[in-house]
Structure formats: structure tokens, C-alpha cells
Motif scaffolding. Sequence first.
Motif, PDB file in Angstrom:
ATOM      1  N   ASP A 215      39.910  18.019  17.912  1.00  0.00           N
ATOM      2  CA  ASP A 215      38.361  17.616  18.130  1.00  0.00           C
ATOM      3  C   ASP A 215      38.150  16.442  17.186  1.00  0.00           C
ATOM      4  OD1 ASP A 215      36.092  17.603  19.647  1.00  0.00           O
ATOM      5  OD2 ASP A 215      35.410  18.838  17.912  1.00  0.00           O
TER       6      ASP A 215
ATOM      7  N   GLU B 107      40.314  13.371  17.229  1.00  0.00           N
ATOM      8  CA  GLU B 107      39.979  12.622  18.544  1.00  0.00           C
ATOM      9  C   GLU B 107      38.806  11.511  18.169  1.00  0.00           C
ATOM     10  OE1 GLU B 107      38.015  12.764  23.094  1.00  0.00           O
ATOM     11  OE2 GLU B 107      38.376  14.526  21.827  1.00  0.00           O
TER      12      GLU B 107
ATOM     13  N   ARG C 213      39.003   7.457  17.833  1.00  0.00           N
ATOM     14  CA  ARG C 213      37.997   6.683  18.548  1.00  0.00           C
ATOM     15  C   ARG C 213      37.136   5.760  17.626  1.00  0.00           C
ATOM     16  NH1 ARG C 213      37.827   7.900  23.724  1.00  0.00           N
ATOM     17  NH2 ARG C 213      38.619   9.837  24.543  1.00  0.00           N
TER      18      ARG C 213
ATOM     19  N   ARG D 228      41.612  22.316  25.892  1.00  0.00           N
ATOM     20  CA  ARG D 228      40.744  20.979  26.318  1.00  0.00           C
ATOM     21  C   ARG D 228      41.030  19.992  25.351  1.00  0.00           C
ATOM     22  NH1 ARG D 228      35.661  24.467  28.524  1.00  0.00           N
ATOM     23  NH2 ARG D 228      36.272  24.848  30.569  1.00  0.00           N
ATOM     24  N   ASN D 229      40.940  20.386  24.231  1.00  0.00           N
ATOM     25  CA  ASN D 229      41.008  19.474  22.811  1.00  0.00           C
ATOM     26  C   ASN D 229      42.370  18.754  22.966  1.00  0.00           C
ATOM     27  OD1 ASN D 229      38.513  20.458  22.458  1.00  0.00           O
ATOM     28  ND2 ASN D 229      39.076  21.502  20.389  1.00  0.00           N
TER      29      ASN D 229
ATOM     30  N   ASP E 278      44.187  18.449  25.635  1.00  0.00           N
ATOM     31  CA  ASP E 278      44.237  17.397  26.750  1.00  0.00           C
ATOM     32  C   ASP E 278      43.625  16.021  26.626  1.00  0.00           C
ATOM     33  OD1 ASP E 278      46.024  19.224  28.112  1.00  0.00           O
ATOM     34  OD2 ASP E 278      44.250  19.983  29.490  1.00  0.00           O
ATOM     35  N   ARG E 279      42.430  16.236  25.750  1.00  0.00           N
ATOM     36  CA  ARG E 279      41.676  15.066  25.524  1.00  0.00           C
ATOM     37  C   ARG E 279      42.201  14.074  24.518  1.00  0.00           C
ATOM     38  NH1 ARG E 279      37.165  18.336  25.056  1.00  0.00           N
ATOM     39  NH2 ARG E 279      37.208  18.112  22.863  1.00  0.00           N
TER      40      ARG E 279
ATOM     41  N   LEU F  56      43.716  10.460  25.049  1.00  0.00           N
ATOM     42  CA  LEU F  56      43.500   9.125  24.172  1.00  0.00           C
ATOM     43  C   LEU F  56      44.580   8.597  23.679  1.00  0.00           C
ATOM     44  CD1 LEU F  56      41.484   7.652  22.585  1.00  0.00           C
ATOM     45  CD2 LEU F  56      41.242   9.359  20.714  1.00  0.00           C
TER      46      LEU F  56
END
Length: 352
Positions: A44, A47, A51, A89-90, A92-93, A97
Motif C-alpha cells: 500500500d 504504491e 505514484r 487487493r494491495n 494486485d494494485r 501499477l
Amino acid sequence: MTLPPLPEKDHHCESCGLRYGDLTPSAALRSALEYACHVRDVYDVYETRVRRALTEHEPTLEPMRNDEGAAQRAYNQQPLAAVLLDLERNADRFAALASEISEPQWSRCAVRLPRERRCVLWMVRQAAHEGLHHLHDIGAGPTDRAVLFDVDGVLVDSYPAYRRIWSRWADHRNLDPDLVWSHTHGRRAVDTIQVVAPHLDAAAEYRLIRELMTHEDGNFPVYPDAAAVLGLLKDRRWGVVTSGRTATVLHRLRAGGLPDPPVLVDSSQVRRGKPDPEGYLRAAQLLNVAASDCLVIEDAPAGVAAARTAGMTVIAVRTTHRDDELADAHHRADTLSDAIPLITDWLDRTHP
């Protein structure tokens, strides 16, 4: 609190064996997916970091402060099913990215500490390493025993100098030197000040204590038998838990020819000093050893109490206190040398 440096760009972790240089962008991504279930918050955070690095010019990143986050968010009380879902979920995100990053973008950078620039490729590698390393830790588990030392009165003969320092401070503040001294043993300086002079500003008085300490520089010799005892532990897990500060402790140990401790928990790393067990429990955690598999060498009642409360075995050396004041220790010895048979016997036992 002093932040630890980030791993180097070509970091090799001796614990889990991973080399950053062996991870291409695609390999790092595969590692992220494989091990993300163990590092939910890492993915998390990374990411967000990636970004920012992709959209800002060398942004300054906030440290994760892992220990604080674990306590504040009560990690050990969160529902397992929800945690696993969030981890997936984290991951996958983060994978999505990473898969969209173009070749020129891998070299974009961010900054965490001054002169500590890290590129996007390093961030993805670091995230992959977190997953691999935690998997290694889970598989290894606590498999060895450890010896933990207090510093003052155990490794360093600091009490004559400290007695002079506290007496000068007590005289300066019109306090009873003997009363003040009785509250110093094994405690952080700020804790002593808060007990004996609650009407004073503890932070300001601590600065005064530090100033007085400069006049005693060089008057903190290590005990003659400290090197021999630490020599027994060169292939063992060990560390120190001190009410002092890391820089000061390392300076004194090095001046006496002693090695740097593999783990050093100082007063800045705990919310509560001895007799609270927090420092000893933190050292056991850092060494990946169960508290019940730790042997503590102490000289003060507050330290003995802290170690006992932590569930550890305690040897008290009679360098600064009477035998009756150390009655709560499991064993007592006059000096570190006298404690050697107790230490080696404890380390060689198969069971506690």
C-alpha cells in the motif's frame, strides 16, 4: 528518533539471501505477487511512493515507522480474513501499477532522508524483498537463545562518574543527593528527574545532565572481564538494553575495545523505561527470539524487575547493589567473570 538508513541500491540480504541486482523489473513484480500476503501495508505504501515518484519531481517521502504503525493500528487484533483480502487487493494494485511503468520511468527518484535518493526500480525491488524476507522470518521462527546485557554497571563501570554527575545536579537544584541517586539505578534520566523533581521541566533538566556529563568524558571504562564474556557469544545472538543513548553507549563500548552489539535498544526506542519490560521485549523481537529464550545480565533492581516481567531468566551481578536488593534475580554473581559458568550452562541447555 533516528531513522535507519535504507538498503543500498545493490543490497544483498544475508538473512534471506535475496540480491537486488538479481531482480529485473519483471522478477521484482513476480516476487511482489508471490509474497504480498505477508506485506499488506508495504505494498500500500509503496504504491503511493511509486505514484508520487512518477508524477512529482523527487518527492520527499515520509518514513513508514513500522513499529509505531503496528501498535497504533493494533495489528495483532485485526481479523485474519479481512487482512488477507486487503493483502491480495494491495498486491494486485501494486502489480498493475508496476506493469504500466515504462522503461524511462524506472529511473525516476524520490527522497526519504537527505542524500538518500531511491529510484522506482529500487522501490519495486524493495517491496519484493519485504515479501521474501518476511516469508523467511516466518519459516525460520525463533530457533535460538539470546543473551541481553544492561550496559551501566554490567559492561561499563559508569557508576562513579554518574554519582558525581547526579550529585552535582542535585546540589544545583537543592535536592538530597542520596535520595536522587537512589532513584537513578537502571532508569532513564528523564524518569529519575520526573520522580525526584516533578516540579521541574524534565526535558530541560535532562539537557543540564547531558552538559554535566561532558565533564566526565573518559571516565567510563569497560569492566576488565567484559571482552571475555562477549567473546563467548561471537556465534550467538546477543544485544544490549540500556537506559542510555545509542551514540553514547557505542562510544564507550568502542573506547573499551568491545564490539558493537548486533541489537541495541536505547531509551529513545521505548515509551517506558525500566522497570517496564518494553525494552527487553523489543530486543527479543529484534533478535527473533522468544522472551523465554532470553538470558539477561543486570545489576540494578529496576532492570531485574523489567527482565522478570518480560518472562526472561536473569543473572544479577553485584557490581552496584547488595545481594538482598537483587533477590528477585534467578541467579547472582559477584562479577561478569563469575557469571560465565551460569551463562554457558544456560546457553547449552536444550530446554529452559
